[in-house]
Design a protein around this motif. Structure first.
Motif, PDB file in Angstrom:
ATOM      1  N   SER A 262       0.639   3.617   1.833  1.00  0.00           N
ATOM      2  CA  SER A 262       0.798   3.634   3.446  1.00  0.00           C
ATOM      3  C   SER A 262       2.242   3.029   3.785  1.00  0.00           C
ATOM      4  O   SER A 262       3.041   3.582   4.574  1.00  0.00           O
ATOM      5  CB  SER A 262      -0.206   3.433   4.273  1.00  0.00           C
TER       6      SER A 262
ATOM      7  N   HIS B  58      -0.450  -4.376   5.566  1.00  0.00           N
ATOM      8  CA  HIS B  58      -1.703  -4.556   6.183  1.00  0.00           C
ATOM      9  C   HIS B  58      -2.866  -4.997   5.306  1.00  0.00           C
ATOM     10  O   HIS B  58      -4.169  -4.697   5.566  1.00  0.00           O
ATOM     11  CB  HIS B  58      -2.045  -3.291   6.985  1.00  0.00           C
TER      12      HIS B  58
ATOM     13  N   ASP C 182      -8.663  -2.536   2.146  1.00  0.00           N
ATOM     14  CA  ASP C 182      -8.053  -0.987   2.282  1.00  0.00           C
ATOM     15  C   ASP C 182      -8.380  -0.006   1.336  1.00  0.00           C
ATOM     16  O   ASP C 182      -9.302   0.633   1.184  1.00  0.00           O
ATOM     17  CB  ASP C 182      -6.678  -1.291   2.527  1.00  0.00           C
TER      18      ASP C 182
ATOM     19  N   CYS D 241       0.747  -1.230  -0.070  1.00  0.00           N
ATOM     20  CA  CYS D 241       0.176   0.100  -0.173  1.00  0.00           C
ATOM     21  C   CYS D 241       0.954   1.175   0.086  1.00  0.00           C
ATOM     22  O   CYS D 241       1.966   1.168   0.478  1.00  0.00           O
ATOM     23  CB  CYS D 241      -0.773   0.043   1.153  1.00  0.00           C
TER      24      CYS D 241
END
Ligand SMILES: NC(=O)c1ccc[n+]([C@@H]2O[C@H](COP(=O)([O-])OP(=O)(O)OC[C@H]3O[C@@H](n4cnc5c(N)ncnc54)[C@H](O)[C@@H]3O)[C@@H](O)[C@H]2O)c1
Ligand SMILES: [Zn+2]
Ligand SMILES: [Zn+2]
Length: 347
Positions: free
Chosen positions: A40, A60, A153, A38
């Motif tokens: 992030s 995640h 996500d 991701c």
């Protein structure tokens, strides 16, 4: 088991770590079938977000099969195929009850261990899921797994960005950033009824994908703001969605939104300053909405959207790589090499 672990800025390792264990009766262990990188993760990788312990398992986003369950788990069985939101949630507290599952009083973010406390991530062969009954979503094992992973996500986050901004059939929208999250925000805005969507980025293949998803692409330059204004009666858009997470993008969102408009930002920011002043916000009668996506709140609804194949989400996947190539996958994704857009890792 093998996992991708954080060592230092721009230094990850694919290494042997201990298997996760059930510690609480509400935990389950999931054998990861598919995980992803991701935007992030890049904040940690680039050293913009600090404090992560060396050795923390990254990541995640995941889909997998439940292989072990704690004694107090009732909704989830061994063998279930599941997707998790990127944070865990109890389902009982005030925030879980109002749908702000990302702010669960006892929730944790995967892949964030600091000072010895926290939850390891999912870029591994196995991952521990706390509060599994409330956190996990069972999915159809014959469904499109790449797309089902995204409800945990990026699809939820993109959808949330549009929803939180108040997008409807009457609103014009500018999405700043055509990374995976920005691309999903375009689909979210479409799903909420508008066709009037602009998108700004400097990566041509991402802009092309945005156009394929129904947005009007604008190449990032000093002309971008004028271009948006010229298409919106010189006012600017009703809603600017910022899906980048840096000060320049935040400033651009401010510039393209009209007086009385809304900035909806999901970019993860690491600056301690806003990109516009209180005076500028006042002078624009600005509404600013921000924050982590309560993915668990959106997942059931978006699972239906995936299952009915409403949008070709998997068009954004540029790479499928083995987890053992995860370190290289980060390098590729970080530098946007090889036309990378979304990278899936297979343990
Ligand atoms: N709020 C949440 O819950 C949540 C969830 C997931 C991701 N995120 C965040 O969303 C952001 C985007 O994630 P992603 O996976 O799409 O990341 P990404 O890094 O792949 O995409 C970012 C895109 O922004 C573009 N960009 C950079 N500077 C820009 C600028 N000044 N103007 C316009 N575009 C610019 C880049 O070219 C890139 O295409 C990240 O900050 C990530 O941390 C937030
Ligand atoms: Zn994420
Ligand atoms: Zn809770």
């Amino acid at each position: 088991m093998k996992a991708i672990t954080f060592q230092d800025v721009k230094q990850l390792a694919f290494e042997e770590v201990s298997d996760p264990l059930i510690e609480h009766p509400t935990d389950v262990i999931v054998k990861v079938e598919l995980t992803a990188i991701c935007g992030s993760d890049l904040h940690i990788y680039r050293g913009h977000e600090t404090g992560l312990d060396r050795g923390t398992i990254m990541g995640h986003e995941f889909l997998g099969q439940v292989v072990e369950i704690g004694t107090s788990v009732h909704n989830i069985k061994s063998g279930d195929t599941v997707v998790s939101p990127f944070t865990t949630n109890c389902g009982q507290c005030y925030y879980c009850k109002i749908g702000l599952t990302c702010r669960c009083e006892i929730g944790q973010l995967y892949g964030w261990v600091s000072g010895g406390h926290g939850l390891h991530g999912a870029q591994a062969e196995f991952v521990k899921v706390p509060m599994a009954d409330a956190t996990l979503v069972k999915v159809d094992p014959t469904g499109n797994k790449d797309e089902l992973l995204m409800i945990g996500d990026i699809f939820s986050t993109g959808y949330y960005a549009a929803d939180n901004g108040g997008v409807n059939s009457e609103t014009s929208v500018a999405v700043v950033g055509a990374g995976p999250v920005g691309l999903m925000a375009i689909l979210g805005a479409r799903d909420l009824g508008t066709k009037n969507i602009y998108v700004i980025d400097s990566v041509s293949e991402r802009l092309a994908m945005a156009e394929e998803f129904g947005a009007k692409p604008i190449y990032l330059s000093e002309m971008s703001v004028d271009t948006v204004r010229s298409k919106t009666k010189n006012r600017g858009v009703d809603i600017a969605i910022e899906a980048v997470g840096n000060p320049a993008a935040a400033r651009l969102a401010y510039e393209v939104v009209r007086p009385g408009g809304v900035i909806s930002t999901v970019g993860v920011h690491t600056s301690d300053k806003m990109s516009f002043s209180p005076v500028e916000a006042y002078d624009k009668n600005l509404t600013y909405r921000s924050g982590r996506c309560p993915a668990r709140y959106y997942m059931s609804k978006l699972m239906q959207v995936v299952n009915e194949k409403r949008y070709p989400l998997n068009r954004i996947i540029s790479h499928h790589m083995p987890l053992s190539d995860g370190v290289e996958a980060y390098r590729i994704f970080d530098q946007k090499l090889d036309q990378s857009m979304k990278i899936m890792l297979h343990p």
